[in-house]
Design a protein around this motif. Structure first.
Motif, short mmCIF file in Angstrom:
data_model
loop_
_atom_site.label_atom_id
_atom_site.label_comp_id
_atom_site.label_asym_id
_atom_site.label_seq_id
_atom_site.Cartn_x
_atom_site.Cartn_y
_atom_site.Cartn_z
N PRO A 88 0.82 -1.22 0.00
CA PRO A 88 0.00 0.00 0.00
C PRO A 88 0.85 1.27 0.00
CG PRO A 88 -0.09 -1.13 2.14
CD PRO A 88 0.61 -2.04 1.21
N GLY A 89 0.42 2.23 -0.77
CA GLY A 89 1.05 3.55 -0.75
C GLY A 89 2.38 3.66 -1.45
N VAL A 90 2.73 2.65 -2.27
CA VAL A 90 4.03 2.70 -2.94
C VAL A 90 3.97 3.65 -4.13
CG1 VAL A 90 5.69 1.38 -4.31
CG2 VAL A 90 4.77 0.43 -2.19
N LYS A 91 4.91 4.58 -4.16
CA LYS A 91 4.98 5.52 -5.28
C LYS A 91 5.92 5.01 -6.36
CE LYS A 91 5.19 9.98 -4.35
NZ LYS A 91 5.69 11.20 -3.66
N SER A 92 7.02 4.39 -5.94
CA SER A 92 7.96 3.85 -6.94
C SER A 92 8.85 2.78 -6.29
CB SER A 92 8.84 4.96 -7.51
OG SER A 92 9.73 5.42 -6.51
N VAL A 93 9.34 1.90 -7.14
CA VAL A 93 10.30 0.88 -6.68
C VAL A 93 11.47 0.88 -7.66
CG1 VAL A 93 10.73 -1.57 -6.22
CG2 VAL A 93 8.49 -0.60 -5.72
N GLN A 94 12.64 0.98 -7.10
CA GLN A 94 13.83 0.96 -7.95
C GLN A 94 14.76 -0.14 -7.45
OE1 GLN A 94 15.89 4.73 -8.01
NE2 GLN A 94 17.68 3.76 -8.94
N VAL A 95 15.22 -0.98 -8.35
CA VAL A 95 16.12 -2.07 -7.95
C VAL A 95 17.55 -1.71 -8.34
CG1 VAL A 95 16.76 -4.48 -8.38
CG2 VAL A 95 14.36 -3.88 -8.01
#
Lengths: 310, 116
Positions: free
Chosen positions: B70-77
């Motif tokens: 919930p509430g994730v704006k972005s994911v960077q690996v």
């Protein structure tokens, strides 16, 4: 040589090809010609399409038999849990045999969808460290005779190995090991395939062991984010097959050992993999007058997708 | 009926003020990783170590599962570092446990989680 003895003469070829296709890696990156122990994330899928060409012209007899197999297997993998993955694989075949007869050189061929294979793989052991993983996963499956095995042409019903389907329910089991790092990956598996009889014909059982080494050749240094990789791939496949049985009688011209080696390339991104491998037999110790394989070529693509909403 | 004004004597009031200030300072000084970080004000980042993730094709599953939080704006690996940087919207309630569960669902082992 009688035409009726032909099934056994190239059964090994066809089964070797089939087994290679069926065990093709359906999970993450991994080997090109067999499976890997790397995980399929839960609620995610991987779709894989391939084209495989096999040529076999090494006929020790005056029949001058020449076999060509074009195969296009499609595989779908689904992560039920992070440890349990299910696979469904169905190939499309176009098989042809050319041979000399008293009335000249003839060609017999068949095409259509082959048998459907269902596999389950469970990660029994996983050792995850920063930048590396070691995994061991047993797998088991069943091949359902969904492909046609009654295709006929002018001379009559085609020999069983030339049919798209086998007609039999067969079982498969084994274990696969993977050690992957940021720079290379090693995979190995071993297994056994138990074949059953259908319409008086039974393909010989098969034991197999495979190994693959993939080395990242590009980029030499990992940059930021998720860079695409190019892997150089070397693979080895060893098949040992028992004699086929026709009407309960072993076919002397079937079964034997085949060791195949190959070199390939993989382009691996976050969403898809493009790959190809060229294979040649290193050793072929086939029983009787079986036709020896010349070479095979496989190219394919894998695409990863998710059922998660984000 | 009349109300008498309540008077707090000055030394006692000073003590209350000191205790409140110390509590506020202590909460700010607590290690962020130990908290199950409710984001407040500006968006916050969780830097998550993902053990076992070692090829690009693996990163997709990690991204998708972390993105589903919930509430994730972005994911960077960051493949080379073996970590995922997850940015949450302000006021999002996400616990370390939820993040760890997402990494496990992707087939990998969660490591240290740092909140920034």
């Amino acid at each position: 040589m009688k035409v009726s003895s032909l099934p056994g003469r190239y059964a090994l070829l066809c089964l070797s090809v089939l087994l290679g296709l069926f065990l093709h890696g359906d999970a993450l990156a991994g080997p090109i010609t067999f499976d890997t122990a790397l995980p399929v994330a839960s609620r995610e899928g991987i779709l894989r399409g391939q084209y495989v060409l096999v040529r076999a012209t090494g006929d020790p007899t005056s029949l001058g038999r020449s076999i060509t197999v074009h195969a296009a297997p499609v595989a779908l993998a689904y992560g039920v849990t992070p440890r349990l993955a299910l696979f469904g694989i169905v190939p499309y075949f176009d098989k042809s045999l050319k041979m000399n007869t008293p009335s000249g050189r003839i060609k017999r061929s068949a095409s259509g969808f082959g048998d459907l294979l269902f596999l389950g793989r469970y990660t029994a052991y996983a050792l995850d460290r920063p930048g590396s993983t070691i995994r061991l996963a047993p797998f088991a499956g069943v091949k359902i005779p969904t492909g046609r095995d009654d295709v006929s042409d002018g001379p009559g019903r085609l020999p069983r190995p030339l049919q798209p389907g086998s007609g039999s329910w067969d079982g498969l089991g084994g274990v696969v090991f993977t050690w992957q790092t940021l720079g290379w990956e090693f995979d190995a598996d071993a297994g056994y395939r138990k074949n059953t009889a259908a319409d008086g014909f039974r393909f010989g059982d098969q034991a197999f062991t495979d190994a693959s080494f993939q080395y990242r050749v590009w980029p030499r240094r990992l940059g930021a984010g998720v860079p695409a990789y190019v892997f150089a791939v070397a693979e080895s496949n060893l098949f040992l097959q028992g004699r086929d049985r026709v009407g309960g009688v072993p076919d002397p011209d079937s079964g034997g050992a085949r060791w195949i080696v190959g070199l390939g390339l993989q382009y691996v991104t976050e969403r898809f993999v493009i790959e190809g491998i060229y294979q040649v037999p290193a050793v072929q110790r086939l029983n009787g007058n079986a036709v020896e394989t010349d070479h095979s070529l496989s190219v394919g693509v894998r695409w990863e997708f998710s059922f998660l909403s984000s | 009926m009349t109300f008498k004004p309540v008077h707090i004597n000055r030394p006692f009031g000073r003590w209350i003020g000191l205790v409140l200030a110390a509590t506020a300072l202590a909460s700010l000084a607590a290690p962020p990783a130990a908290r199950s970080g409710p984001a407040s004000g500006a968006s916050r980042q969780a830097v998550v170590a993902v053990n076992g993730m070692s090829c690009p094709f693996c990163a997709y599953g990690v991204k998708k599962h972390l993105s589903a939080l919930p509430g994730v704006k972005s994911v960077q690996v960051e493949m080379a570092k073996g970590e995922a940087i997850v940015e949450f919207a302000p006021e999002t309630e996400v616990t370390d446990e939820q993040i760890q569960r997402a990494v496990r669902a992707a087939g990998f082992t969660p490591g240290k989680i740092e909140w920034k």
